[in-house]
Design a protein around this motif. Structure first.
Motif, PDB file in Angstrom:
ATOM      1  N   ALA A  45       0.834  -1.201   0.000  1.00 50.93           N
ATOM      2  CA  ALA A  45       0.000   0.000   0.000  1.00 50.93           C
ATOM      3  C   ALA A  45       0.869   1.252   0.000  1.00 50.93           C
ATOM      4  N   LEU A  46       1.896   1.261   0.818  1.00 54.12           N
ATOM      5  CA  LEU A  46       2.805   2.406   0.846  1.00 54.12           C
ATOM      6  C   LEU A  46       3.505   2.566  -0.505  1.00 54.12           C
ATOM      7  N   ALA A  47       3.867   1.438  -1.115  1.00 49.85           N
ATOM      8  CA  ALA A  47       4.573   1.486  -2.395  1.00 49.85           C
ATOM      9  C   ALA A  47       3.713   2.112  -3.487  1.00 49.85           C
ATOM     10  N   VAL A  48       2.409   1.824  -3.497  1.00 53.00           N
ATOM     11  CA  VAL A  48       1.519   2.395  -4.505  1.00 53.00           C
ATOM     12  C   VAL A  48       1.461   3.912  -4.363  1.00 53.00           C
ATOM     13  N   GLU A  73      -3.982   7.432   7.301  1.00 51.49           N
ATOM     14  CA  GLU A  73      -2.737   7.140   8.019  1.00 51.49           C
ATOM     15  C   GLU A  73      -1.692   6.541   7.093  1.00 51.49           C
ATOM     16  N   LEU A  74      -2.123   5.746   6.111  1.00 52.68           N
ATOM     17  CA  LEU A  74      -1.186   5.220   5.121  1.00 52.68           C
ATOM     18  C   LEU A  74      -0.600   6.343   4.276  1.00 52.68           C
ATOM     19  N   ILE A  75      -1.447   7.277   3.873  1.00 50.35           N
ATOM     20  CA  ILE A  75      -0.968   8.421   3.081  1.00 50.35           C
ATOM     21  C   ILE A  75       0.074   9.204   3.874  1.00 50.35           C
ATOM     22  N   ARG A  76      -0.210   9.428   5.133  1.00 53.25           N
ATOM     23  CA  ARG A  76       0.736  10.171   5.960  1.00 53.25           C
ATOM     24  C   ARG A  76       2.052   9.406   6.097  1.00 53.25           C
ATOM     25  N   SER A 262      -2.224  -1.898  -6.420  1.00 53.39           N
ATOM     26  CA  SER A 262      -1.092  -2.537  -7.088  1.00 53.39           C
ATOM     27  C   SER A 262      -0.296  -1.526  -7.893  1.00 53.39           C
ATOM     28  N   VAL A 263       1.016  -1.519  -7.722  1.00 57.44           N
ATOM     29  CA  VAL A 263       1.879  -0.639  -8.515  1.00 57.44           C
ATOM     30  C   VAL A 263       1.759  -0.962  -9.998  1.00 57.44           C
ATOM     31  N   ALA A 264       1.752  -2.254 -10.334  1.00 59.87           N
ATOM     32  CA  ALA A 264       1.657  -2.650 -11.736  1.00 59.87           C
ATOM     33  C   ALA A 264       0.340  -2.169 -12.344  1.00 59.87           C
TER      34      ALA A 264
END
Length: 290
Positions: A45-48, A73-76, A262-264
């Motif tokens: 999630a952080l990678a996306v 919180e993930l965005i932060r 997903s990044v892909a």
């Protein structure tokens, strides 16, 4: 982090005092199943989020109700301190219940608490853009919005909100909001098959107001159409790509917030939205909604 791909599909649009990429990112899918709880893969999630910013996206859409709290919180965690050119849009006007429902929460004290919660979870002193979520989980409801919207205007005047918008709104509610204070965006359900806002989109474009379609691919029930599939097959592409590319061609004020975990898939969406559609393709796709 800095943008490495400035030429995203669709170019840019000015939201209030900020220029953003028309291809944005909707963060709802980063939460767990049915937008409740933490993601299955926290690091993914952080990678996306980081990839979205690295690819040049400058508009991220979120809401305190996603998780709840989880997505903010993930965005932060992924992006704070935020790049100067990044605009984070959030929504208030609803909450989550223990069963995963989406009950409304638009009383003035409820809205003030939601704004405070967004400030805390995003780690900011001022929210870039706040949409007042109207209606209910079934769609827009024609009802007065004055007290709720005026509460957000008051918070804007206090300096904790920069720009205002409305979401899940009827055309009359958009007009009601505009009679109270300027808005920079409207966020409604709209896609190839759901075209009830065609006239509203055109009016807003003439006024310089953005239109941000949620569920641009149909949401939990993806857009399915033999015509869409036929056009995609002819172009050697996918229905998702065609649907995104059509939205960018539909009107210059449409901003995409297609979501993914997903990044892909994020990269595929960007590539797909840049698909070239001919006049014949557009005419064929226009008939999907009847």
């Amino acid at each position: 982090m800095s943008a490495t791909t400035p030429d995203l599909p669709g170019g840019t649009w000015t939201l209030g005092d900020t220029t953003v990429t028309r291809f944005g990112y909707g963060a709802m899918q980063l939460a767990g199943p049915w937008v409740m709880g933490p993601p299955k893969d926290h690091d993914a999630a952080l990678a996306v989020l980081r990839e979205a910013v690295d690819l040049g996206i400058t508009h991220i859409d979120t809401a305190e109700a996603y998780g709840p709290r989880v997505v903010n919180e993930l965005i932060r965690e992924a992006l704070h301190p935020y790049p100067e050119d990044l605009l984070i849009a959030t929504k208030v006007g609803g909450r989550r219940d223990a069963e995963g429902g989406w009950p409304t929460a638009r009383q003035p004290d409820e809205l003030r608490q939601q704004i405070a919660d967004n400030l805390e979870t995003l780690g900011v002193d001022v929210l870039d853009l706040v949409h007042l979520r109207l209606g209910n989980a079934q769609g827009p409801v024609p009802e007065p919005i004055g007290a709720a919207f005026e509460t957000l205007v008051d918070l804007q005047q206090q300096g904790v909100i920069r720009h205002l918008g409305v979401s899940n709104a009827t055309g009359e509610q958009v007009a009601q909001a505009q009679r109270i204070a300027p808005i920079v965006s409207v966020q409604n359900m709209y896609n190839l098959a759901v075209r009830h806002d065609d006239a509203l989109i055109d009016r807003l474009a003439a006024e310089g107001v953005a239109y941000v379609p949620f569920f641009p691919l149909g949401g939990f029930s993806p857009v399915q159409s033999d015509t869409l599939t036929a056009v995609a097959t002819r172009l050697g592409s996918t229905p998702i790509s065609v649907a995104l590319a059509w939205l960018l061609r539909r009107s210059p004020n449409i901003l995409l917030i297609a979501g993914t975990s997903s990044v892909a898939h994020l990269r595929e969406n960007i590539a797909g939205a840049g698909l070239e559609l001919s006049a014949a393709d557009l005419d064929e796709l226009h008939k999907i909604a009847g």
